[in-house]
Structure formats: structure tokens, C-alpha cells
Design a protein around this motif. Structure first.
Motif, PDB file in Angstrom:
ATOM      1  N   THR A  94       0.805  -1.227   0.000  1.00 27.66           N
ATOM      2  CA  THR A  94       0.000   0.000   0.000  1.00 27.66           C
ATOM      3  C   THR A  94       0.836   1.276   0.000  1.00 27.66           C
ATOM      4  O   THR A  94       0.285   2.362  -0.170  1.00 27.66           O
ATOM      5  CB  THR A  94      -0.970   0.040   1.197  1.00 27.66           C
ATOM      6  N   ALA A  95       2.140   1.178   0.199  1.00 26.67           N
ATOM      7  CA  ALA A  95       3.046   2.325   0.054  1.00 26.67           C
ATOM      8  C   ALA A  95       3.856   2.043  -1.200  1.00 26.67           C
ATOM      9  O   ALA A  95       4.668   1.126  -1.220  1.00 26.67           O
ATOM     10  CB  ALA A  95       3.965   2.466   1.261  1.00 26.67           C
ATOM     11  N   ILE A  96       3.602   2.810  -2.244  1.00 28.28           N
ATOM     12  CA  ILE A  96       4.127   2.464  -3.565  1.00 28.28           C
ATOM     13  C   ILE A  96       5.136   3.500  -4.031  1.00 28.28           C
ATOM     14  O   ILE A  96       4.825   4.693  -4.111  1.00 28.28           O
ATOM     15  CB  ILE A  96       2.955   2.349  -4.576  1.00 28.28           C
ATOM     16  N   ALA A  97       6.350   3.027  -4.330  1.00 32.36           N
ATOM     17  CA  ALA A  97       7.391   3.904  -4.876  1.00 32.36           C
ATOM     18  C   ALA A  97       7.223   3.962  -6.390  1.00 32.36           C
ATOM     19  O   ALA A  97       6.989   2.947  -7.043  1.00 32.36           O
ATOM     20  CB  ALA A  97       8.778   3.366  -4.524  1.00 32.36           C
ATOM     21  N   VAL A  98       7.328   5.159  -6.930  1.00 33.74           N
ATOM     22  CA  VAL A  98       7.207   5.355  -8.376  1.00 33.74           C
ATOM     23  C   VAL A  98       8.454   6.076  -8.877  1.00 33.74           C
ATOM     24  O   VAL A  98       9.176   6.694  -8.088  1.00 33.74           O
ATOM     25  CB  VAL A  98       5.919   6.144  -8.736  1.00 33.74           C
ATOM     26  N   PRO A  99       8.740   5.992 -10.170  1.00 37.26           N
ATOM     27  CA  PRO A  99       9.919   6.682 -10.697  1.00 37.26           C
ATOM     28  C   PRO A  99       9.919   8.162 -10.322  1.00 37.26           C
ATOM     29  O   PRO A  99       8.866   8.779 -10.173  1.00 37.26           O
ATOM     30  CB  PRO A  99       9.790   6.483 -12.210  1.00 37.26           C
ATOM     31  N   GLY A 100      11.100   8.693 -10.159  1.00 30.86           N
ATOM     32  CA  GLY A 100      11.240  10.097  -9.795  1.00 30.86           C
ATOM     33  C   GLY A 100      11.371  10.295  -8.291  1.00 30.86           C
ATOM     34  O   GLY A 100      11.290  11.413  -7.803  1.00 30.86           O
ATOM     35  N   GLY A 101      11.544   9.201  -7.536  1.00 31.98           N
ATOM     36  CA  GLY A 101      11.719   9.315  -6.098  1.00 31.98           C
ATOM     37  C   GLY A 101      10.454   9.658  -5.339  1.00 31.98           C
ATOM     38  O   GLY A 101      10.504  10.126  -4.217  1.00 31.98           O
ATOM     39  N   ARG A 102       9.309   9.429  -5.944  1.00 32.58           N
ATOM     40  CA  ARG A 102       8.041   9.745  -5.287  1.00 32.58           C
ATOM     41  C   ARG A 102       7.381   8.475  -4.779  1.00 32.58           C
ATOM     42  O   ARG A 102       7.665   7.385  -5.253  1.00 32.58           O
ATOM     43  CB  ARG A 102       7.112  10.463  -6.263  1.00 32.58           C
ATOM     44  N   THR A 103       6.501   8.645  -3.806  1.00 36.98           N
ATOM     45  CA  THR A 103       5.708   7.530  -3.304  1.00 36.98           C
ATOM     46  C   THR A 103       4.257   7.963  -3.196  1.00 36.98           C
ATOM     47  O   THR A 103       3.966   9.157  -3.136  1.00 36.98           O
ATOM     48  CB  THR A 103       6.163   7.079  -1.897  1.00 36.98           C
ATOM     49  N   PHE A 104       3.363   7.001  -3.222  1.00 33.89           N
ATOM     50  CA  PHE A 104       1.992   7.309  -2.839  1.00 33.89           C
ATOM     51  C   PHE A 104       1.506   6.229  -1.901  1.00 33.89           C
ATOM     52  O   PHE A 104       1.946   5.092  -1.952  1.00 33.89           O
ATOM     53  CB  PHE A 104       1.067   7.601  -4.031  1.00 33.89           C
ATOM     54  N   ASP A 105       0.658   6.648  -0.967  1.00 37.67           N
ATOM     55  CA  ASP A 105       0.257   5.823   0.161  1.00 37.67           C
ATOM     56  C   ASP A 105      -1.246   5.606   0.121  1.00 37.67           C
ATOM     57  O   ASP A 105      -2.015   6.554   0.278  1.00 37.67           O
ATOM     58  CB  ASP A 105       0.681   6.529   1.450  1.00 37.67           C
ATOM     59  N   LEU A 106      -1.655   4.355  -0.054  1.00 36.90           N
ATOM     60  CA  LEU A 106      -3.079   4.035  -0.082  1.00 36.90           C
ATOM     61  C   LEU A 106      -3.709   4.095   1.302  1.00 36.90           C
ATOM     62  O   LEU A 106      -4.926   3.990   1.431  1.00 36.90           O
ATOM     63  CB  LEU A 106      -3.295   2.643  -0.688  1.00 36.90           C
ATOM     64  N   LEU A 107      -2.872   4.268   2.350  1.00 34.56           N
ATOM     65  CA  LEU A 107      -3.363   4.378   3.725  1.00 34.56           C
ATOM     66  C   LEU A 107      -3.013   5.743   4.317  1.00 34.56           C
ATOM     67  O   LEU A 107      -2.940   5.900   5.527  1.00 34.56           O
ATOM     68  CB  LEU A 107      -2.740   3.276   4.594  1.00 34.56           C
ATOM     69  N   GLY A 108      -2.795   6.735   3.464  1.00 32.07           N
ATOM     70  CA  GLY A 108      -2.296   8.033   3.890  1.00 32.07           C
ATOM     71  C   GLY A 108      -3.207   8.825   4.808  1.00 32.07           C
ATOM     72  O   GLY A 108      -2.746   9.624   5.609  1.00 32.07           O
ATOM     73  N   ASN A 132      -9.702   3.461   5.911  1.00 31.07           N
ATOM     74  CA  ASN A 132     -11.029   2.869   6.072  1.00 31.07           C
ATOM     75  C   ASN A 132     -11.494   2.245   4.754  1.00 31.07           C
ATOM     76  O   ASN A 132     -11.991   1.123   4.725  1.00 31.07           O
ATOM     77  CB  ASN A 132     -12.022   3.928   6.540  1.00 31.07           C
ATOM     78  N   HIS A 133     -11.288   2.971   3.648  1.00 31.45           N
ATOM     79  CA  HIS A 133     -11.681   2.469   2.327  1.00 31.45           C
ATOM     80  C   HIS A 133     -10.929   1.182   1.993  1.00 31.45           C
ATOM     81  O   HIS A 133     -11.520   0.216   1.510  1.00 31.45           O
ATOM     82  CB  HIS A 133     -11.425   3.548   1.271  1.00 31.45           C
ATOM     83  N   TRP A 134      -9.617   1.156   2.263  1.00 33.30           N
ATOM     84  CA  TRP A 134      -8.796  -0.016   1.959  1.00 33.30           C
ATOM     85  C   TRP A 134      -9.292  -1.221   2.762  1.00 33.30           C
ATOM     86  O   TRP A 134      -9.447  -2.315   2.218  1.00 33.30           O
ATOM     87  CB  TRP A 134      -7.316   0.277   2.251  1.00 33.30           C
ATOM     88  N   LEU A 135      -9.570  -1.019   4.053  1.00 35.31           N
ATOM     89  CA  LEU A 135     -10.074  -2.115   4.885  1.00 35.31           C
ATOM     90  C   LEU A 135     -11.460  -2.567   4.422  1.00 35.31           C
ATOM     91  O   LEU A 135     -11.752  -3.765   4.398  1.00 35.31           O
ATOM     92  CB  LEU A 135     -10.136  -1.682   6.356  1.00 35.31           C
TER      93      LEU A 135
END
Length: 197
Positions: free
Chosen positions: A28-42, A48-51
């Protein structure tokens, strides 16, 4: 410093996520090119949505930041254990303790309470806390099951940097998604062309 990105769509599930929700949690914590991340549990709403998508919480659970933080913390411990298993190195004792704590935190029955005026009664803990504790216990138990099952031999990290997701190897496939496989093949082709020049 890593920038956190939340608007990017999540990649498709990695092989094994459907059978093992702990693998989905780790991813759920995803690293993407360019040194960025996005968090599905942020945020609490995202957690709540993920659960809810996994049948681990109702849509109206009322998740708070403390609960979302507990889920993110468990994710980091699960990731640590998966990385240790995939790399064939000893696990951090704190990660093992965190998994065991999550599995044993949930009471198996309503607890006995005593009110000075009305006497004894049984009740479950605070509803939202109970929901989160049960979800954490379920995810921790799944991680323990995965790590001790024959599937653990297939647990690996995605072979396409900077991706940080885990998967269960299927045949020769070593990438969590087609996107990562394409990126790895393009990098190999570029390296071959650069050598030839």
C-alpha cells in the motif's frame, strides 16, 4: 526528501495479493519513478476504504488518525518481515513482536465489566477500536500464515527499481505488474544498446 503523491492510481494487484491480504497491505506504500511515493493508507478515510474493500471494516467505521497510523505501522513491520524472508536474512525481533502483539490484542469474547450501580455485564471494547484491532489481527495472522507456508519460498520483491512492492513469484515472472515488467525490459534493452555504442 521523498514527495508523497496520493492522486496517482494504484497499480493492479501483485500476484498473491488476492489470497493474502497481508501482501496487499505491504504493497500500500508504492514507490514510483522520480523518487516519489503514494500511500493508499495516507489518511483515515483512505485506510477505512482499503479495509472496507477487503471486508475488514464497514464503510462507516469512523477511522481516526490513530487507527490509520496503527495500520501503517503494521504495514512497515510486515514489509520488514517479507523483505527478510525474501532476502534470506534474519528478521528484526521487533517486527516479529509487532505481528504477535497484533494477533493477540483481540479478545475472543466480550469482556466482563462491572458497574458499581448495576453490577456485572459483558461488552466489547470501543466499536472502532475493536474493528481496527480485529483487522490488524487478521492481517498479522495472514502474514504469519504466509511466512510459514510453502508460498513463502515464492515471496520476492519486485525486480524493477524503484518499485518496492512484493509478490509471489509465478513461473519466471519477477515483477509485480506489466508496467514494472515493461520498465525492466526497457532498462535492459537500453543497457545493451549503450554497451554496443
Amino acid at each position: 526528501m521523498e514527495e508523497s503523491v496520493t492522486e496517482q492510481p494504484a497499480p493492479p494487484p501483485a500476484h498473491g495479493e488476492e489470497e493474502h491480504p497481508s501482501l496487499a497491505l505491504a504493497n500500500t506504500a508504492i514507490a514510483v519513478p522520480g523518487g516519489r511515493t503514494f500511500d493508499l493508507l495516507g489518511t483515515p478515510a483512505q485506510a477505512n476504504h482499503w479495509l472496507t474493500q477487503r471486508g475488514l471494516a464497514p464503510a462507516d467505521a469512523g477511522m481516526r488518525e490513530m487507527c490509520a497510523a496503527q495500520l501503517r505501522s503494521l504495514r512497515e513491520q510486515v514489509r520488514s518481515l517479507f523483505a527478510a524472508r525474501a532476502d534470506g536474512v534474519p528478521a528484526l525481533p521487533a517486527a516479529v513482536t509487532a505481528i504477535n502483539d497484533a494477533m493477540t490484542r483481540v479478545p475472543t469474547a466480550p469482556l466482563l465489566r462491572w458497574d458499581d450501580k448495576t453490577g456485572p455485564y459483558r461488552t466489547a471494547p470501543h466499536p472502532t477500536t475493536a474493528i481496527v484491532d480485529l483487522a490488524l489481527a487478521t492481517l498479522a495472522a495472514d502474514a504469519a500464515d504466509l511466512l510459514t507456508s510453502p508460498d513463502a519460498e515464492r515471496l520476492t520483491a519486485c525486480g524493477s527499481p524503484p518499485c518496492n512492492r512484493f509478490l509471489l513469484r509465478h513461473g519466471r515472472r519477477q515483477w509485480c505488474s506489466t508496467r514494472c515488467g515493461d520498465r525492466a525490459r526497457a532498462a535492459r534493452a537500453y543497457a545493451r544498446r549503450s554497451k554496443a555504442d
